[in-house]
Design an enzyme around this catalytic site. Sequence first.
Site, mmCIF file in Angstrom:
data_model
loop_
_atom_site.group_PDB
_atom_site.id
_atom_site.type_symbol
_atom_site.label_atom_id
_atom_site.label_comp_id
_atom_site.label_asym_id
_atom_site.label_seq_id
_atom_site.Cartn_x
_atom_site.Cartn_y
_atom_site.Cartn_z
ATOM 1 N N HIS A 22 0.839 -1.208 0.000
ATOM 2 C CA HIS A 22 0.000 0.000 0.000
ATOM 3 C C HIS A 22 0.872 1.256 0.000
ATOM 4 O O HIS A 22 0.693 2.150 -0.821
ATOM 5 C CB HIS A 22 -0.902 -0.027 1.239
ATOM 6 N N GLU A 23 1.833 1.310 0.932
ATOM 7 C CA GLU A 23 2.681 2.497 1.042
ATOM 8 C C GLU A 23 3.632 2.626 -0.146
ATOM 9 O O GLU A 23 3.852 3.726 -0.662
ATOM 10 C CB GLU A 23 3.471 2.454 2.360
ATOM 11 N N HIS A 26 1.991 4.217 -3.181
ATOM 12 C CA HIS A 26 1.915 5.684 -3.110
ATOM 13 C C HIS A 26 3.216 6.298 -3.624
ATOM 14 O O HIS A 26 3.212 7.257 -4.407
ATOM 15 C CB HIS A 26 1.692 6.140 -1.665
#
Length: 226
Positions: A22-23, A26
């Site tokens: 997820h991170e 980004h």
Amino acid sequence: MNATAYEFSTWILPLVFAITFHEAAHGFVAHAFGDSTAWNLGRVSFNPLRHIDPFGTLLLPALLLLSHSPFLFGYAKPVPVNFRKLRTPRLGMILVALAGPGTNILLALAAAAAFHLLPIVPANAALWVAANLKNTVLINVVLAVFNMMPIPPLDGGRVAVGILPRPLAVPLSRLEPFGMLILIGILILLPLAGSQFGLNLNVISAGLRTVTDFLIRLILILTGNS
């Protein structure tokens, strides 16, 4: 391996990878749109060690699991993004925000599809692998749905700020420093207060569960597991 350690092992790996991807997503999208902040800090990486927060990624989920909490929650160190450096700041902010939840949905689809490979897994490991795949689907969908709530600094809040007209976007963006307090209030404190008066004020959590259940059913259908 005792029952507690076995259960913990089937939750922690899916959680670590869900948060890490997820991170990292980004950071990858931010870099693609011109912001090299995370790239220069070595945070555009799928190495979990670069994203793990000792409390949020490991200790908090472990405490919730050991206390038989009805929900499992965790977080990683947020990837730094300077939205002003993006080539198209408004569109870039939306796509950077969507990258995290979008990646979680892709991971959930991959894990659900992998159920079809269980027959080739050694019998003594099949149950453990199946539990990891099941928890991977659940954690990634929950993470995607939770993060799409339209409250900054969650991803959904940043998408909303990018989409809404300026008169609405500006006041919403100013909520970011208080976003986590707002979430604690509506998800934990409000339902607790309501229970003291015999009222069910757990509406937001119920809505999140409904969306989560729908997406999980859809993913199982799409991957031939229905």
